[in-house]
Design a protein around this motif. Structure first.
Motif, PDB file in Angstrom:
ATOM      1  N   TRP A 113       0.833  -1.203   0.000  1.00 35.56           N
ATOM      2  CA  TRP A 113       0.000   0.000   0.000  1.00 35.56           C
ATOM      3  C   TRP A 113       0.869   1.254   0.000  1.00 35.56           C
ATOM      4  O   TRP A 113       0.547   2.258  -0.651  1.00 35.56           O
ATOM      5  CB  TRP A 113      -0.966   0.020   1.180  1.00 35.56           C
ATOM      6  N   GLY A 114       1.997   1.210   0.735  1.00 34.66           N
ATOM      7  CA  GLY A 114       2.930   2.343   0.723  1.00 34.66           C
ATOM      8  C   GLY A 114       3.498   2.575  -0.658  1.00 34.66           C
ATOM      9  O   GLY A 114       3.619   3.719  -1.121  1.00 34.66           O
ATOM     10  N   GLY A 115       3.839   1.493  -1.347  1.00 40.64           N
ATOM     11  CA  GLY A 115       4.326   1.597  -2.722  1.00 40.64           C
ATOM     12  C   GLY A 115       3.277   2.164  -3.652  1.00 40.64           C
ATOM     13  O   GLY A 115       3.576   2.986  -4.523  1.00 40.64           O
ATOM     14  N   VAL A 116       2.037   1.733  -3.470  1.00 41.96           N
ATOM     15  CA  VAL A 116       0.937   2.254  -4.295  1.00 41.96           C
ATOM     16  C   VAL A 116       0.763   3.752  -4.048  1.00 41.96           C
ATOM     17  O   VAL A 116       0.531   4.523  -4.986  1.00 41.96           O
ATOM     18  CB  VAL A 116      -0.373   1.475  -4.018  1.00 41.96           C
ATOM     19  N   LEU A 117       0.913   4.180  -2.800  1.00 43.84           N
ATOM     20  CA  LEU A 117       0.807   5.606  -2.493  1.00 43.84           C
ATOM     21  C   LEU A 117       1.905   6.398  -3.201  1.00 43.84           C
ATOM     22  O   LEU A 117       1.633   7.448  -3.802  1.00 43.84           O
ATOM     23  CB  LEU A 117       0.875   5.837  -0.979  1.00 43.84           C
ATOM     24  N   LEU A 118       3.146   5.890  -3.179  1.00 47.17           N
ATOM     25  CA  LEU A 118       4.243   6.572  -3.875  1.00 47.17           C
ATOM     26  C   LEU A 118       4.007   6.627  -5.384  1.00 47.17           C
ATOM     27  O   LEU A 118       4.242   7.661  -6.024  1.00 47.17           O
ATOM     28  CB  LEU A 118       5.567   5.864  -3.581  1.00 47.17           C
ATOM     29  N   VAL A 119       3.533   5.523  -5.950  1.00 48.10           N
ATOM     30  CA  VAL A 119       3.246   5.497  -7.391  1.00 48.10           C
ATOM     31  C   VAL A 119       2.127   6.476  -7.722  1.00 48.10           C
ATOM     32  O   VAL A 119       2.163   7.157  -8.751  1.00 48.10           O
ATOM     33  CB  VAL A 119       2.898   4.055  -7.843  1.00 48.10           C
ATOM     34  N   THR A 120       1.133   6.562  -6.852  1.00 48.38           N
ATOM     35  CA  THR A 120       0.022   7.497  -7.071  1.00 48.38           C
ATOM     36  C   THR A 120       0.522   8.944  -7.098  1.00 48.38           C
ATOM     37  O   THR A 120       0.138   9.725  -7.977  1.00 48.38           O
ATOM     38  CB  THR A 120      -1.056   7.321  -5.980  1.00 48.38           C
ATOM     39  N   VAL A 121       1.388   9.288  -6.153  1.00 49.28           N
ATOM     40  CA  VAL A 121       1.941  10.640  -6.122  1.00 49.28           C
ATOM     41  C   VAL A 121       2.731  10.914  -7.410  1.00 49.28           C
ATOM     42  O   VAL A 121       2.590  11.970  -8.032  1.00 49.28           O
ATOM     43  CB  VAL A 121       2.828  10.844  -4.871  1.00 49.28           C
TER      44      VAL A 121
END
Length: 175
Positions: A113-121
């Motif tokens: 989920w942290g990785g998904v947040l970084l990719v989203t940003v």
């Protein structure tokens, strides 16, 4: 009794998942492939795939592939290739993780989920960097074209995720 033992043998469910009698009750066969994040809820959530006639199974991912390729091509009309590729690739990562959780009922780790947040940003930054003005290659236009390009990117990503999920289900769940 649930066990946290994550070891499993190929073609079997992890410890603590459905037993043989429950698998027969739900019409679930033993699966192959990755068991990462699969839970009892995951197995029951996709039990409907066994009711799809055998002849239609290859057509479903094929249809998603056709739509995916058409929208991918269409996106290149509205965005430069480098921007379109970054937006589509990152959006597929984001949507596939969300679909794995919502549709497949897979357990997703906090790190993912942290990785998904970084990719989203990163995706938002890339999208905002392309404001729709005309580039040297003539790509770009007004607000309607930008909206059309965005819709094509989202549609392409959704069809790509559905294609991947249908291939996984038919190859691993149905066997």
């Amino acid at each position: 009794e649930e066990s946290t033992n994550s070891q499993h043998t190929p073609h079997s469910f992890p410890t603590g998942s459905l037993d043989s009698q429950q698998m027969l009750t739900h019409g679930v066969r033993k699966r192959s492939g990755s068991l990462t994040g699969l839970t009892d809820e995951s197995i029951v959530a996709v039990s409907y795939v066994h009711s799809i006639p055998h002849l239609f199974r290859p057509a479903i991912p094929g249809l998603f592939n056709l739509l995916n390729a058409s929208m991918r091509w269409g996106t290149l009309v509205y965005f430069p290739g480098s921007v379109a590729d970054m937006l589509m690739g990152s959006s597929e990562i984001i949507l596939s993780t969300i679909a794995a959780r919502l549709i497949r009922k897979r357990a997703i780790s906090r790190q993912r989920w942290g990785g998904v947040l970084l990719v989203t940003v990163g995706t938002v930054v890339v999208r905002l960097s392309h404001n729709g003005t005309s580039d040297d290659d003539g790509v770009g236009a007004g607000t309607a074209s930008i909206f059309t390009g965005d819709v094509l990117i989202v549609g392409q990503c959704v069809t790509s995720v559905l294609q991947d999920m249908s291939e996984e289900l038919f190859m691993h769940e149905v066997g």
